[in-house]
Enzyme design. Structure first.
Site, PDB file in Angstrom:
ATOM      1  N   THR A  70       0.825  -0.730  -0.258  1.00 34.12           N
ATOM      2  CA  THR A  70       0.183   0.170   0.002  1.00 34.12           C
ATOM      3  C   THR A  70       1.458   1.338   0.023  1.00 34.12           C
ATOM      4  OG1 THR A  70      -1.428  -0.682   1.361  1.00 34.12           O
ATOM      5  CG2 THR A  70      -1.257   1.566   1.460  1.00 34.12           C
ATOM      6  N   ARG A 101     -15.172  -6.018   1.366  1.00 33.24           N
ATOM      7  CA  ARG A 101     -13.770  -5.599   2.332  1.00 33.24           C
ATOM      8  C   ARG A 101     -13.362  -4.306   2.136  1.00 33.24           C
ATOM      9  NH1 ARG A 101      -8.373  -4.693   3.142  1.00 33.24           N
ATOM     10  NH2 ARG A 101      -8.046  -5.427   5.692  1.00 33.24           N
ATOM     11  N   VAL A 102     -13.337  -3.471   3.344  1.00 31.23           N
ATOM     12  CA  VAL A 102     -12.429  -2.699   3.191  1.00 31.23           C
ATOM     13  C   VAL A 102     -11.363  -1.675   4.225  1.00 31.23           C
ATOM     14  CG1 VAL A 102     -12.973   0.248   2.662  1.00 31.23           C
ATOM     15  CG2 VAL A 102     -14.243  -0.869   1.648  1.00 31.23           C
ATOM     16  N   GLY A 103     -10.385  -1.798   3.624  1.00 32.45           N
ATOM     17  CA  GLY A 103      -8.806  -1.365   4.823  1.00 32.45           C
ATOM     18  C   GLY A 103      -9.045  -0.235   5.251  1.00 32.45           C
ATOM     19  N   THR A 120       0.793   1.214   7.104  1.00 30.57           N
ATOM     20  CA  THR A 120       0.706   0.019   6.350  1.00 30.57           C
ATOM     21  C   THR A 120       0.715  -0.920   6.772  1.00 30.57           C
ATOM     22  OG1 THR A 120       1.144  -0.761   3.923  1.00 30.57           O
ATOM     23  CG2 THR A 120       3.059   0.153   5.875  1.00 30.57           C
ATOM     24  N   GLY A 121       0.035  -2.136   6.281  1.00 31.69           N
ATOM     25  CA  GLY A 121      -0.090  -3.681   6.924  1.00 31.69           C
ATOM     26  C   GLY A 121      -1.743  -3.921   7.019  1.00 31.69           C
ATOM     27  N   GLY A 177      -5.444  -3.526   7.615  1.00 28.83           N
ATOM     28  CA  GLY A 177      -6.009  -2.161   7.789  1.00 28.83           C
ATOM     29  C   GLY A 177      -6.939  -2.708   9.124  1.00 28.83           C
TER      30      GLY A 177
HETATM   31  N1  ASP Z   1      -3.654  -0.979   4.573  1.00 25.64           N
HETATM   32  C1  ASP Z   1      -4.390  -2.163   3.759  1.00 25.64           C
HETATM   33  C2  ASP Z   1      -5.386  -2.857   3.918  1.00 25.64           C
HETATM   34  O1  ASP Z   1      -5.843  -3.651   5.018  1.00 25.64           O
HETATM   35  C3  ASP Z   1      -3.107  -3.573   2.722  1.00 25.64           C
HETATM   36  C4  ASP Z   1      -2.069  -3.128   3.027  1.00 25.64           C
HETATM   37  O2  ASP Z   1      -1.063  -2.400   3.472  1.00 25.64           O
HETATM   38  O3  ASP Z   1      -1.128  -3.585   2.526  1.00 25.64           O
HETATM   39  O4  ASP Z   1      -6.601  -3.467   3.000  1.00 25.64           O
END
Ligand code: ASP
Length: 352
Positions: free
Chosen positions: A211, A239-241, A262-263, A265
């Site tokens: 991300t 799904r929404v992050g 990031t990571g 969500g």
């Molecule tokens: N944070 C994003 C999500 O959960 C994914 C990511 O950072 O790779 O949608």
């Protein structure tokens, strides 16, 4: 009765004064030594005025302009820096930087070529925030590559903040964005391979996530940020992050600093991560300390499952100081500052 009322007003006034004093201390810390002693003696401190008066001093700091982004995205930070060096503002810089990766079909975590949900649909989340605290966001956007630019249009051309799904797509088309198929051959192949076992694990690879969260400070010392993502690969449809959620995937307060996440969500949303980091900086923490504390809020939850997922934050404050921290090793950021465009490994929590 009147006496009580009077007392109540006094208490409220005192609280108000205390808060003002607190804001004053925080703002003085955040603009650092450049403020000088005259402002310290001012009776009526207005944070905004103090920051504006020091715009010149801030612009002279060697650290500015500055761009930071999550993960290894040197071309994106270079694009953003090009905008800043040409005299562009932080908002244009983060938009242009993010657009570069959205168009990069090899990057399977944003824009065109992003990995789809489990039904094969590529759905994008993005948001953007400017120096005035204005923001725009799109969630579950399909068939439009430049989600970050649609988010900017939401911010600038409507009285709203967030557009979702089909409405977001129709809005984008009405603004001249061309609909296209975002599922590239490579992403389709990866999805078909995944479908053989179709293991649904809503957890994030610890070492590989892309991300793009980007923060920039321009020559005027103004901060803007953006975040763009295709979200979790093979997520459940709908799904929404955190990436399009203002305060979670991104938050900017031009008086204090900015943060992007990031990571996984879900974990960021549960702790309103980016807002938390900026608020911790407002209370006097450095960007590094603030990122560490925000990660701490996730990993110290009772029954936290943190060994199985990654979250990373990067933050900047008004002086161009930077912080980054993640739960696990291998989170990195790209920083373009002082003519150096470099990838920097983040410190992390789980060293066991
Ligand atoms: N944070 C994003 C999500 O959960 C994914 C990511 O950072 O790779 O949608």
């Amino acid at each position: 009765m009147l006496i009580y009322f009077g007392m109540a007003i006094k208490i409220l006034e005192n609280q108000h004064m205390k808060r003002r004093k607190f804001i004053k201390t925080a703002s003085l810390t955040s603009v650092g030594l450049t403020l000088g002693s005259t402002l310290v003696n001012c009776d009526e401190i207005n944070t905004k005025t103090a920051v504006l008066q020091n715009k010149e001093a801030i612009a002279n700091l060697k650290a500015l302009p500055l761009v930071v982004a999550t993960w290894h995205v040197k071309e994106a930070t270079a694009k953003a820096m090009e905008v800043l060096q040409a005299g562009g503002n932080a908002l244009d810089a983060v938009e242009q930087g993010c657009r570069l990766e959205e168009a990069n079909e090899k990057n399977q975590t944003v824009g065109k070529g992003g990995l789809p949900d489990r039904d094969g649909n590529v759905t994008l989340d993005a948001c953007i925030m400017d120096k005035h605290g204005n923001c725009g966001s799109v969630v579950y956007l399909q068939n439009i590559t430049h989600a970050v630019s649609v988010a900017r249009k939401v911010m600038e051309d409507t009285p709203h903040v967030m557009f979702a799904g089909e409405g977001a797509k129709q809005f984008a088309i009405s603004k001249g964005f061309q609909p296209e198929d975002l599922l590239t051959e490579a992403s389709k192949k990866a999805w078909e391979k995944w479908k053989i076992e179709a293991k649904y694990k809503p957890i994030i690879n610890i070492e590989n996530h892309d991300t793009i969260g980007m923060l920039a400070i321009d020559k005027n010392g103004d901060i803007a940020g953006a975040c763009t993502s295709s979200g979790l690969a093979y997520k459940i449809g709908g799904r929404v992050g955190d990436s399009p959620i203002i305060g979670s995937g991104l938050f900017v307060d031009n008086e204090i600093g900015g943060c992007v996440a990031t990571g996984l969500g879900e974990e960021v949303v549960k702790t309103v991560g980016s807002f938390l980091v900026v608020e911790l900086m407002r209370q006097g923490k450095t960007p590094q300390q603030a990122c560490e504390e925000a990660i701490g809020r996730i990993v110290t939850k009772p029954n936290s499952n943190y060994k199985n997922f990654q979250v990373g934050y990067i933050a900047v404050n008004k002086q161009g100081e930077i912080g980054s921290y993640s739960i696990h090793q291998w989170f990195s950021m790209t920083k373009f500052q002082d003519e150096k465009n470099e990838q920097i490994q983040s410190d992390y929590y789980n060293k066991t």
